[in-house]
Design a protein around this motif. Structure first.
Motif, PDB file in Angstrom:
ATOM      1  N   SER A 123     -12.506 -25.438  52.971  1.00  0.00           N
ATOM      2  CA  SER A 123     -13.153 -24.487  52.053  1.00  0.00           C
ATOM      3  C   SER A 123     -12.347 -24.239  50.783  1.00  0.00           C
ATOM      4  O   SER A 123     -12.713 -23.396  49.969  1.00  0.00           O
ATOM      5  CB  SER A 123     -13.397 -23.158  52.769  1.00  0.00           C
ATOM      6  OG  SER A 123     -12.177 -22.566  53.166  1.00  0.00           O
ATOM      7  N   GLY A 124     -11.254 -24.993  50.585  1.00  0.00           N
ATOM      8  CA  GLY A 124     -10.473 -24.838  49.354  1.00  0.00           C
ATOM      9  C   GLY A 124      -9.438 -23.732  49.461  1.00  0.00           C
ATOM     10  O   GLY A 124      -8.951 -23.415  50.539  1.00  0.00           O
ATOM     11  N   GLY A 125      -9.104 -23.146  48.296  1.00  0.00           N
ATOM     12  CA  GLY A 125      -8.152 -22.042  48.292  1.00  0.00           C
ATOM     13  C   GLY A 125      -6.709 -22.433  48.103  1.00  0.00           C
ATOM     14  O   GLY A 125      -5.812 -21.602  48.256  1.00  0.00           O
ATOM     15  N   VAL A 126      -6.461 -23.700  47.738  1.00  0.00           N
ATOM     16  CA  VAL A 126      -5.080 -24.186  47.666  1.00  0.00           C
ATOM     17  C   VAL A 126      -4.208 -23.408  46.674  1.00  0.00           C
ATOM     18  O   VAL A 126      -3.013 -23.246  46.927  1.00  0.00           O
ATOM     19  CB  VAL A 126      -5.055 -25.704  47.404  1.00  0.00           C
ATOM     20  CG1 VAL A 126      -3.654 -26.195  47.092  1.00  0.00           C
ATOM     21  CG2 VAL A 126      -5.613 -26.448  48.626  1.00  0.00           C
ATOM     22  N   PRO A 127      -4.730 -22.877  45.531  1.00  0.00           N
ATOM     23  CA  PRO A 127      -3.837 -22.102  44.659  1.00  0.00           C
ATOM     24  C   PRO A 127      -3.119 -20.958  45.383  1.00  0.00           C
ATOM     25  O   PRO A 127      -2.004 -20.596  45.022  1.00  0.00           O
ATOM     26  CB  PRO A 127      -4.785 -21.574  43.574  1.00  0.00           C
ATOM     27  CG  PRO A 127      -5.847 -22.623  43.480  1.00  0.00           C
ATOM     28  CD  PRO A 127      -6.056 -23.074  44.900  1.00  0.00           C
ATOM     29  N   GLY A 128      -3.755 -20.402  46.419  1.00  0.00           N
ATOM     30  CA  GLY A 128      -3.116 -19.325  47.171  1.00  0.00           C
ATOM     31  C   GLY A 128      -1.879 -19.767  47.924  1.00  0.00           C
ATOM     32  O   GLY A 128      -1.041 -18.934  48.299  1.00  0.00           O
ATOM     33  N   LEU A 129      -1.735 -21.079  48.143  1.00  0.00           N
ATOM     34  CA  LEU A 129      -0.555 -21.612  48.817  1.00  0.00           C
ATOM     35  C   LEU A 129       0.715 -21.263  48.043  1.00  0.00           C
ATOM     36  O   LEU A 129       1.745 -20.913  48.625  1.00  0.00           O
ATOM     37  CB  LEU A 129      -0.701 -23.130  48.928  1.00  0.00           C
ATOM     38  CG  LEU A 129       0.284 -23.922  49.777  1.00  0.00           C
ATOM     39  CD1 LEU A 129       0.204 -23.504  51.232  1.00  0.00           C
ATOM     40  CD2 LEU A 129      -0.018 -25.413  49.651  1.00  0.00           C
ATOM     41  N   TYR A 130       0.622 -21.319  46.724  1.00  0.00           N
ATOM     42  CA  TYR A 130       1.817 -21.109  45.888  1.00  0.00           C
ATOM     43  C   TYR A 130       2.216 -19.637  45.821  1.00  0.00           C
ATOM     44  O   TYR A 130       3.361 -19.317  45.530  1.00  0.00           O
ATOM     45  CB  TYR A 130       1.567 -21.688  44.495  1.00  0.00           C
ATOM     46  CG  TYR A 130       1.092 -23.122  44.593  1.00  0.00           C
ATOM     47  CD1 TYR A 130       1.912 -24.111  45.141  1.00  0.00           C
ATOM     48  CD2 TYR A 130      -0.184 -23.476  44.194  1.00  0.00           C
ATOM     49  CE1 TYR A 130       1.473 -25.411  45.270  1.00  0.00           C
ATOM     50  CE2 TYR A 130      -0.635 -24.797  44.323  1.00  0.00           C
ATOM     51  CZ  TYR A 130       0.206 -25.756  44.878  1.00  0.00           C
ATOM     52  OH  TYR A 130      -0.246 -27.044  45.022  1.00  0.00           O
ATOM     53  N   ALA A 131       1.264 -18.745  46.125  1.00  0.00           N
ATOM     54  CA  ALA A 131       1.582 -17.321  46.129  1.00  0.00           C
ATOM     55  C   ALA A 131       2.215 -16.894  47.453  1.00  0.00           C
ATOM     56  O   ALA A 131       2.738 -15.781  47.556  1.00  0.00           O
ATOM     57  CB  ALA A 131       0.307 -16.508  45.892  1.00  0.00           C
TER      58      ALA A 131
END
Length: 341
Positions: free
Chosen positions: A327-335
């Motif tokens: 479902s995506g959401g990969v930018p949250g990995l960096y946070a």
């Protein structure tokens, strides 16, 4: 099948997203054969499942003459990122009502050693780059939709015509995006001759899962959708899924969907929404190191942890074909890099 072509819709993705066989991961786990639906590759900024919902929600907003979007979510909300991206694409204003993150101790996450607020990375950074017209960050547990509705009233008093989108885009209109995805998946299964035993997906605000369940039901498919809850117990989540499935079925004039089609397993969210678990960390590393695919720590990481546990429990046969929805959401990995330190 249902014909969604009569409904207002914008298009943000060229063609279907990929369906890929995760051969190395399947071998590592000793079966079943795991496939992945790459909805992390949907259109709009950095992709993710909300893009499918927004194709219908934005079209509805435009049909109502809206010039402004108002929506809500956490400071690392994928939905807010993609709503803002759609607004930029359509030339609309966009206002975000956000909720602060909590650390594993239940307290707000402190600033880093450089004094930077913890939210100023990941999706929150993208809110700034995409130029949100306003962002408000409220204490964790605030009634975000009440504030979003209030803000819409303030904007209306200023002469704007706002359209409020619920958290996650998860209402009947938004769920139509995953009714469409169910039909897309069935066409892909037929194209490669794939007999699928289960679809596994993250379950949060429930729009994606409800749309998949209703879409498969409309097509006469009995493939079960196993939701892995990211924030609630099974007891709390399943009524949310059932209610939205029923609303979508009613909207599309479908026969009643059996209650047992709405399954949301509540054993994998840990101590709360967006709070890391060791199993999530293992799952993110395993997908990355066997397939080169990044998951996010909030949705797909916990859902993958659930999938891996179900495999280890013997829930699936070794020759079953199981499809995992990314479902995506990969930018949250960096946070949330600290969870992987």
């Amino acid at each position: 099948m249902v014909d969604l072509n009569t409904l207002p819709r914008r298009r943000y993705t060229n063609g279907p997203t990929a369906l890929e066989h995760l051969e190395r991961l399947s071998t590592q786990l000793g079966g079943p054969q795991i496939w992945i639906k790459r909805d992390d590759q949907l259109g709009l900024t950095q992709g993710g499942n909300k893009t499918r919902k927004l194709e219908f929600l934005i079209a509805d907003a435009l049909a109502q003459g809206a010039d402004t979007l108002v929506t809500a979510g956490g400071v690392q909300s994928n939905h807010c990122r993609l709503t803002l991206s759609a607004a930029r694409r359509e030339g609309l204003e966009c206002h975000l009502v956000l909720e602060e993150d909590l650390g594993s101790d239940g307290a707000p996450i402190p600033a880093d050693a450089g004094g930077n607020p913890p939210e100023h990375t990941g999706n929150f950074l993208l809110f700034d780059l995409l130029g949100a017209d306003s962002t408000e960050v409220h204490p964790n547990g605030s009634d975000l939709i009440a504030r979003a509705t209030e803000l819409a009233g303030e904007l209306e008093a200023q002469g704007r015509n706002p359209y409020v989108i619920p958290v996650g885009g998860s209402n009947v209109i938004g769920a139509l995006g995953y009714v469409d995805c169910a039909q897309e998946l069935l066409a892909q299964f037929a194209e490669v001759g794939l007999d699928v035993s289960s679809i596994v997906a993250p379950s949060g605000s429930a729009g994606m899962q409800a749309g998949l369940v209703a879409g498969l039901h409309a097509a006469g498919s009995l493939i079960p959708v196993v939701g892995i809850n990211v924030s609630r117990t099974q007891e709390d989540q399943e009524p949310k899924i059932v209610n939205l499935v029923d609303e979508v079925a009613s909207f599309l004039h479908l026969p009643l969907v059996p209650r047992d089609r709405s399954l949301g397993l509540g054993d994998y969210f840990g101590t709360g929404y967006a709070l890391p678990t060791p199993e999530m960390v293992e799952a993110v590393r395993l997908f990355a190191q066997t397939q080169g695919i990044l998951l996010d720590p909030v949705y797909t990481g916990k859902a993958a942890a659930g999938l891996i546990d179900l495999v280890r429990q013997g829930r699936f046969e070794s020759d079953d074909n199981v499809v995992f929805i990314h479902s995506g959401g990969v930018p949250g990995l960096y946070a949330r890099a600290g969870a992987f330190a």
